[in-house]
Design an enzyme around this catalytic site. Structure first.
Site, short mmCIF file in Angstrom:
data_model
loop_
_atom_site.label_atom_id
_atom_site.label_comp_id
_atom_site.label_asym_id
_atom_site.label_seq_id
_atom_site.Cartn_x
_atom_site.Cartn_y
_atom_site.Cartn_z
N HIS A 157 -24.30 -7.12 -50.73
CA HIS A 157 -22.70 -6.95 -50.25
C HIS A 157 -22.26 -8.38 -49.77
O HIS A 157 -21.01 -8.89 -50.21
CB HIS A 157 -22.76 -5.91 -49.50
CG HIS A 157 -21.16 -5.70 -49.18
ND1 HIS A 157 -20.69 -6.33 -48.04
CD2 HIS A 157 -20.30 -4.94 -49.47
CE1 HIS A 157 -19.63 -5.78 -47.73
NE2 HIS A 157 -19.35 -5.07 -48.60
N ARG A 217 -11.64 -4.86 -57.72
CA ARG A 217 -12.25 -3.61 -57.06
C ARG A 217 -11.57 -3.16 -55.97
O ARG A 217 -11.31 -3.57 -54.86
CB ARG A 217 -13.58 -4.32 -56.35
CG ARG A 217 -14.75 -4.81 -57.36
CD ARG A 217 -15.79 -5.81 -56.83
NE ARG A 217 -15.30 -6.79 -56.44
CZ ARG A 217 -15.87 -8.11 -56.49
NH1 ARG A 217 -17.19 -8.22 -57.14
NH2 ARG A 217 -15.28 -9.23 -56.09
N THR A 227 -22.80 -7.11 -64.90
CA THR A 227 -24.25 -7.53 -65.02
C THR A 227 -25.11 -7.41 -63.68
O THR A 227 -26.02 -7.32 -63.63
CB THR A 227 -24.37 -8.97 -65.39
OG1 THR A 227 -23.69 -9.83 -64.76
CG2 THR A 227 -24.22 -8.98 -66.86
N CYS A 253 -18.33 -9.41 -66.15
CA CYS A 253 -17.40 -9.83 -64.75
C CYS A 253 -18.56 -9.73 -63.69
O CYS A 253 -18.08 -9.48 -62.50
CB CYS A 253 -16.29 -8.64 -64.76
SG CYS A 253 -16.90 -6.80 -65.04
#
Length: 856
Positions: free
Chosen positions: A430, A537, A742, A806
């Site tokens: 993250h 996102r 990916t 992406c």
């Protein structure tokens, strides 16, 4: 090799002439450059080149007839030996000068050059021979005077005392021992590991050059120095270098040597004033090297009684900023084509232009080595929570956010901090992904540090402790954590950089978009030349303080009605977010991924957070605790998230679809028409797409009816499960595009947590289990095969299907090569990696089409 003679056509031991069989791949870069200088009729001392094979045989114990090798240089000649590896960055043993000095020649040179010069030359050789050939401790010379006959006598005596034998007097013996020592040093384990760390193959060869000494010492004006025509940091034209009278080698660059400037300089004396003719000759020689060798070169030179000798030429060392300007300048001057200029810049080096960096010359007090997760360097005071980071930013104090690992709750703190340091995580954790998207320097996986967050203390392996408020520096380019505040180099995007990017766009044949979640990200992406947004996102929009509370109300809603009421409050916020993204991108495509993460990520994880949430929602603490426990999952990354959440709670995706369509109408009214792209995450079955598509189409029809405005949109799937790739033929007919995520696809293919892989990945790579970290460089064999299968099956069922990538691999040059070969339409990556991707894509296209001349 015993008895081998020096011949011009000998492939292993050859006198360097314009036609001698010398090549970089067999004799190394230094030997080849010297041949090029000879071909330009420049004043190069006589030189003999030894091939990789010859040096390897010397290291293995074969004897070379050095008496014969010395014949081209004549009697009483002094020579030096220098390394010649294929790539100068791979290093090699240090040069040894003045081979051939002995007692007899010393007497002769005292008469010719003076006792001081002769003593200095002999002393230099004795010390070099003792340290590099006899392998004696350098400390033995600490008490030896640095010059004069007395210093020489002391050095010779120290050598004899330590070795219990006289210093060798036969030049052939001296040369043989120097060659053997340098050959064996190259093939030693330590040297091999060091050069492999720099990218050299395990079997990289070393050539050696034996060159007649141009003394640089004696009567009249003698000395040595180096010269180049550009500044190594900026690439700007600037005559740079130093000259030192009565010196040899690169003495002029030694600190405190008292060297003079080359050109006239108000700060002190210069070679131009001292020896104007020699200075002019040096400028002419270096300019000729630039044009004919098609490169900015640094020349090592010696002056003997006013006459210039060129001893060596090497490619000018340069920063990334200088590399760009040098390449552009060579192309604009017509020395190289601009296509070749594009290929001369390492794409990853562009990162150094976009972020602050620690000055390469700055002293570093390294605390630990972690994983370089997001490039750039930052200095700040340690803080241990997002709240502390926000407070620090409010005071105008730069801070480094230190966490065991970050979560979406930390995003506000990341925005407030100048850098992030985590104990856990890998290249796609993250902290790493968000850091790269924000252009925020980040080091993850610093597990050598002991994190005691309860006491707010970091403990280093050497025992030092650091507390909140202490100043540290993180270098996200190479993964180092440093103590204090080293000197920095500022980011720069000058005219040369802009020119390079313009040339790149002329040649690349694959699109480059950006992963951007906020208006700030979108502006950065636009400034860096992204051709749209390939991944937005949407969940990151919900972590602002005002939205997070409403989001939590939605999560705690008792039923669909209450949930819709909360979503109705989020709708205008999402609509405005999307409208601003559309306006910033000015009609370029924006691909919006529908809500993806599990709901528990929006809830606090500790008891204090539960209590605060209970107060905010006016609920009993027990209700909050129970709801958090109900939402917890054994493996949330494989649980109720993505399309699964959208199907079980369809009102969430319905709200987002409405926000997208209403924002489309609003933004199109103000500017270029917008065609939004809506992407469904974590798909694994055709039916999932059918269900979501039906609801999205229904919302689109409702918005058209309510507003009377027509608009278009494209619906696609994010392929991040192996099953979606394998069943692409079933899924593709319902989609306008497939975009391969990916990060998760690699995680699911390997069965490997991207957040935890950093703990052992370096060991796996070192032991050859994986050639590279698969989260850093796309695994073209395994994950790549899934991409190939998905692309082929998808296009087979839907010929007009758009394909893209992406995941974080989208900004990786090796991954771009794979996507281009598979016929993908575009790649999408973090905004700060967009220039890297643009250049990498251009280089691939150029290399497919052109071959460039090589200086002969």
């Amino acid at each position: 090799m015993k008895g081998a003679a020096v011949q011009q056509n000998d492939p292993d031991i050859t006198l360097i002439t314009p036609v001698a069989p010398v090549a970089t791949s067999t004799h190394g870069g230094r030997a080849k450059c010297l041949q090029r200088l000879v071909r330009l009729d420049l004043p190069v001392p006589k030189t003999v080149a030894l091939s990789f094979d010859a040096v390897h045989r010397i290291a293995a114990g074969e004897t070379l007839d050095t008496q014969d090798l010395l014949k081209p240089f004549g009697p009483s000649a002094l020579v030096c030996v220098r390394p010649s590896s294929e790539d100068p960055d791979w290093g090699g043993p240090g040069a040894v000068l003045n081979i051939g000095m002995n007692d007899a020649l010393y007497v002769e040179l005292c008469d010719q050059l003076g006792q001081d010069a002769a003593s200095a030359m002999y002393l230099r050789f004795v010390q070099a021979y003792a340290i590099h050939v006899a392998r004696l401790d350098p400390d033995m010379f600490d008490d030896v005077p640095s010059d004069g006959p007395e210093g020489l006598s002391e050095a010779l005596r120290a050598y004899e005392d330590e070795t219990e034998e006289s210093f060798p007097q036969d030049p052939a013996v001296q040369l043989a021992e120097v060659l053997r020592s340098m050959a064996r040093a190259w093939e030693g384990t330590t040297a091999r590991l060091l050069r492999q760390a720099k990218g050299a193959p395990a079997d990289a060869g070393l050539g050696l050059v034996v060159q007649e000494m141009a003394l640089g010492m004696g009567l009249g004006e003698c000395g040595s120095g180096v010269i180049q025509l550009v500044n190594s940091k900026t690439g700007e034209p600037q005559i740079t270098g130093r000259y030192l009278s009565q010196s040899q080698g690169r003495d002029a660059l030694s600190k405190g040597a008292g060297a003079m400037f080359l050109g006239r300089d108000e700060r002190g004396p210069s070679l131009q004033e001292l020896e104007p003719e020699a200075y002019d000759a040096l400028i002419d020689h270096t300019r000729l090297m630039r044009v004919r060798l098609r490169e900015e070169m640094q020349a090592e030179f010696t002056i003997e009684n006013g006459h210039v000798h060129l001893l060596d030429g090497v490619r000018v060392a340069r920063s990334a900023r200088a590399a760009v300007r040098i390449a552009i300048s060579l192309a604009e001057d017509g020395i190289i084509p601009k296509e070749e200029a594009l290929t001369r810049i390492e794409p990853r080096a562009i990162n150094e232009l976009l972020h602050r960096q620690v000055d390469p010359e700055a002293e570093r007090d390294r605390l630990v080595q972690g994983i370089a997760a997001s490039p750039g360097a930052a200095t700040g005071r340690i803080v241990f929570s997002a709240a502390e980071a926000q407070a620090s930013a409010a005071r105008g104090e730069a801070c480094i956010l230190v966490r065991r690992e970050t979560s979406p709750e930390d995003i506000r703190g990341m925005h407030a901090a100048v850098g992030v340091l985590t104990e856990r995580g890998g290249i796609t954790s993250h902290a790493a992904v968000i850091g790269r998207g924000m252009g925020l320097p980040c080091v993850v996986g610093a597990s050598a540090l002991t994190f005691n967050l309860r006491r707010s203390v970091l403990r280093a392996p050497d025992g030092r402790e650091f507390r909140a408020g202490d100043i540290i520096t993180i270098d996200g380019t190479n993964g180092e954590v440093l103590v204090g505040e080293p000197e920095m180099l500022e980011a720069t995007q000058d005219d040369a950089f802009l020119t390079l990017m313009g040339w790149a766009d002329e040649h690349r044949d694959i699109g480059v978009r950006a992963n951007a979640d906020t208006p700030a990200d979108a502006k950065t992406a636009r400034n860096f030349g992204a051709q749209g947004i390939g991944l937005c996102r949407t969940e990151h929009m919900f972590f602002e303080a005002d939205r997070l509370t409403v989001m939590r109300e939605m999560i705690f809603a008792d039923g669909v009605g209450d949930r819709r009421a909360a979503l109705d409050r989020l709708l205008p916020m999402q609509r405005e977010d999307f409208a601003e993204l559309f306006r910033i991108m000015q009609g370029q495509p924006v691909c919006i991924r529908l809500f993806d993460p599990p709901l528990h990520e929006f809830l606090p994880s500790d008891r204090a957070g539960h209590r605060e949430l209970a107060e905010a929602l006016d609920l009993p603490l027990s209700d909050v605790t129970r709801r958090v426990e109900d939402l917890s999952e054994y493996n949330p990354m494989l649980g109720m998230r993505g399309v699964r959440l959208g199907i079980t709670m369809p009102e969430i995706y319905e709200m987002q679809a409405r926000a997208i369509f209403e924002a489309t109408i609003e933004a199109s009214r103000d500017g270029d028409p917008v065609v939004p792209e809506i992407m469904i995450p974590l798909v694994s079955a055709k039916r999932e797409v059918e269900l979501v598509k039906t609801r999205v189409d229904a919302i689109a029809a409702a918005v058209r009816n309510e507003t009377g405005v027509t608009f278009a949109y494209r619906l696609g799937v994010m392929v991040e499960t192996p099953r979606a790739a394998l069943r692409a033929a079933e899924i593709a007919p319902h989609c306008a595009f497939l975009s391969f995520g990916t990060n998760d696809l690699t995680q699911m293919t390997y069965g490997l947590s991207r957040d935890d892989a950093g703990r052992f990945m370096s060991t796996y790579v070192q032991q050859g289990v994986y050639p590279e970290d698969p989260f850093h460089v796309l695994d073209v064999d395994g994950v790549g095969e899934l991409l190939s299968i998905g692309a082929a099956r998808g296009r087979g069922a839907h010929p007009g299907l758009t394909l893209s990538i992406c995941g974080e691999h989208g900004g990786n040059p090796e991954s771009i090569a794979f996507c281009r070969a598979e016929g993908f339409s575009y790649v999408s990556c973090s905004p700060f990696r967009v220039p890297v991707a643009r250049l990498a894509a251009a280089q691939l296209a150029v290399r497919d089409k052109m071959q460039f001349p090589v200086a002969k």
